[in-house]
Design a protein around this motif. Structure first.
Motif, PDB file in Angstrom:
ATOM      1  N   VAL A   1      38.239  23.998  60.804  1.00  0.00           N
ATOM      2  CA  VAL A   1      38.898  22.697  60.720  1.00  0.00           C
ATOM      3  C   VAL A   1      39.331  22.430  59.284  1.00  0.00           C
ATOM      4  N   ARG A   2      38.487  22.804  58.327  1.00  0.00           N
ATOM      5  CA  ARG A   2      38.835  22.614  56.918  1.00  0.00           C
ATOM      6  C   ARG A   2      40.124  23.349  56.562  1.00  0.00           C
ATOM      7  N   GLU A   3      40.274  24.561  57.078  1.00  0.00           N
ATOM      8  CA  GLU A   3      41.477  25.342  56.776  1.00  0.00           C
ATOM      9  C   GLU A   3      42.716  24.737  57.417  1.00  0.00           C
ATOM     10  N   LEU A   4      42.572  24.096  58.555  1.00  0.00           N
ATOM     11  CA  LEU A   4      43.705  23.375  59.132  1.00  0.00           C
ATOM     12  C   LEU A   4      44.078  22.188  58.259  1.00  0.00           C
ATOM     13  N   LEU A   5      43.088  21.463  57.744  1.00  0.00           N
ATOM     14  CA  LEU A   5      43.366  20.339  56.848  1.00  0.00           C
ATOM     15  C   LEU A   5      44.082  20.798  55.585  1.00  0.00           C
ATOM     16  N   GLU A   6      43.778  22.004  55.137  1.00  0.00           N
ATOM     17  CA  GLU A   6      44.386  22.555  53.930  1.00  0.00           C
ATOM     18  C   GLU A   6      45.715  23.259  54.202  1.00  0.00           C
ATOM     19  N   ALA A   7      46.117  23.349  55.487  1.00  0.00           N
ATOM     20  CA  ALA A   7      47.304  24.111  55.894  1.00  0.00           C
ATOM     21  C   ALA A   7      47.163  25.581  55.511  1.00  0.00           C
ATOM     22  N   ARG A   8      45.964  26.127  55.757  1.00  0.00           N
ATOM     23  CA  ARG A   8      45.666  27.527  55.441  1.00  0.00           C
ATOM     24  C   ARG A   8      45.061  28.234  56.652  1.00  0.00           C
ATOM     25  N   SER A   9      45.445  27.832  57.850  1.00  0.00           N
ATOM     26  CA  SER A   9      44.792  28.375  59.044  1.00  0.00           C
ATOM     27  C   SER A   9      45.215  29.795  59.368  1.00  0.00           C
ATOM     28  N   GLY A  10      46.436  30.176  58.997  1.00  0.00           N
ATOM     29  CA  GLY A  10      46.956  31.474  59.403  1.00  0.00           C
ATOM     30  C   GLY A  10      47.374  31.516  60.867  1.00  0.00           C
ATOM     31  N   ILE A  11      47.458  30.353  61.510  1.00  0.00           N
ATOM     32  CA  ILE A  11      47.880  30.297  62.914  1.00  0.00           C
ATOM     33  C   ILE A  11      49.352  29.876  62.948  1.00  0.00           C
ATOM     34  N   TYR A  12      50.220  30.827  63.189  1.00  0.00           N
ATOM     35  CA  TYR A  12      51.652  30.554  63.108  1.00  0.00           C
ATOM     36  C   TYR A  12      52.291  30.503  64.494  1.00  0.00           C
TER      37      TYR A  12
END
Length: 397
Positions: free
Chosen positions: A177-188
């Protein structure tokens, strides 16, 4: 807050909620947004994390007294609007700023300083589409629930049962969830409510492991709305109304009229579209400038604000990205230098909220996206307007 004893700061240091902003147990502490070459989260020693906690909270608590002292004014049922002369602002120079606003296509802008409106232009009472400013508002709602230990930022997409059409890969499901908040999820994965440019620039699926690359990704932002509901049992709009609109006293907001979910076949996660007026959006900005406090109530913790407006990615020269907030680096934003930290919310066509906590200054800029004939107010054009506004500030500002 200037006379807060050092002992009190130390107490804050050692009593940070284990499920709050610093939300992982010691064995799970990690450098936010940082993974090694294998995509595994890198560990951070507890003593180092406590030091970072102490620094972030101390900065928040030791903001200049004028920024969010208990005696500073807040808007009540309406904003106080003293004349520029009585506040030290230059009326003539603000009129010059208005001329720039007219020339670039501004529909409304508002300047709030020390809790009062010192200048307004255009339709500041009309709710307008926030565009991507909605994401920064969501960040505040996340902070409220993290403070209550209802959201765990270290949970992965897989653990939360989040998926999408045609399925996410096993690697994508390891994003937190933190990586989604940072826009760093890698899910394109394709997303709803994307601009043509975002669709064109979207990286290929699997091209970056979670946590290793920043990309301004509507999939992350929309999925965060779904995740918010999973954690809290409340949708984003109900929380917007309960946690912000009512406590902050929004003047122009209607839950039924000014919110809508926009769905597309590309993704199961809808966009949460919000409309707020400039003067209501300025209340959100003032909440941020005052360390999360509204009158005698702490709406969201100062430590969440410190963490969410810390940059975890270098986006472009002088600009970073936190948890759905744009962060000025080296105390600069929109081509202007500020005396302290500065951050902003930004949206398509020229939606801007600039927050300068050290001077208790909030500037809101709006373009009505629903108008048939509208002009794109770029970052550079808003920077020109901002320069004119700052030229009108009081002596010694």
């Amino acid at each position: 807050m200037g006379d807060l004893p050092v002992l009190s700061l130390l107490m804050v240091w050692f009593t940070v909620s284990p499920h709050g902003v610093f939300d992982a147990p010691p064995q799970a502490w990690h450098a936010r947004g940082q993974r090694n070459d294998d995509g595994h989260l890198m560990t951070l020693l507890p003593c180092h994390r406590l030091l970072l906690t102490f620094i972030a909270v101390s900065i928040a608590l030791w903001l200049p007294e004028g920024a969010w002292a208990a005696s500073a004014p807040y808007p009540g049922d309406s904003w106080d609007e003293p004349s520029p002369a009585s506040t030290g602002w230059s009326a003539d120079k603000l009129q010059a700023a208005d001329e720039v606003a007219r020339s670039i296509g501004t529909d409304a802008y508002l300047v709030a300083h020390r809790g009062v409106v010192v200048h307004k232009f255009g339709e500041v009472t009309k709710p307008m589409n926030l565009a991507s400013v909605r994401k920064s508002v969501l960040s505040v709602l996340y902070g409220i629930e993290v403070d209550r230990s209802r959201i765990d930022l270290n949970k992965t997409v897989a653990e939360l049962g989040i998926d999408d059409r045609d399925g996410l890969s096993e690697a994508e499901k390891t994003a937190t969830v933190r990586e989604l908040l940072e826009a760093r999820s890698g899910i394109y994965h394709p997303a709803a409510y994307e601009t043509a440019g975002a669709k064109k620039d979207r990286p290929f699926r699997g091209s970056h492991k979670p946590g290793t690359h920043w990309y301004y990704n509507n999939w992350d932002f929309n999925a965060l709305g779904t995740i918010f509901a999973k954690f809290t049992g409340s949708d984003v709009f109900a929380s917007l109304d309960k946690e912000l609109a009512r406590p902050l006293g929004f003047q122009d907001f209607s839950l039924s009229r000014d919110t809508e979910y926009v769905s597309e076949l590309a993704s199961t996660h809808p966009a949460y579209v919000m409309r707020l007026s400039a003067r209501d959006l300025a209340r959100v900005g003032l909440l941020m400038a005052r360390g999360g406090r509204w009158q005698d109530r702490q709406i969201v913790s100062a430590r969440w604000l410190a963490e969410s407006t810390t940059s975890y990615s270098d986006v472009s020269p002088g600009l970073g990205y936190g948890y759905l907030w744009w962060v000025g680096q080296d105390n600069r934003a929109f081509g202007q230098r500020f005396p302290g930290a500065v951050f902003s919310a930004r949206g398509n066509f020229g939606q801007f909220v600039l927050v300068d906590p050290s001077r208790d200054l909030v500037i809101v800029h709006r373009v009505d996206m629903d108008r048939l004939f509208k002009r794109q107010v770029t970052v550079a054009r808003f920077g020109d307007l901002l320069a004119k506004i700052l030229a009108a500030t009081p002596s010694g500002f």
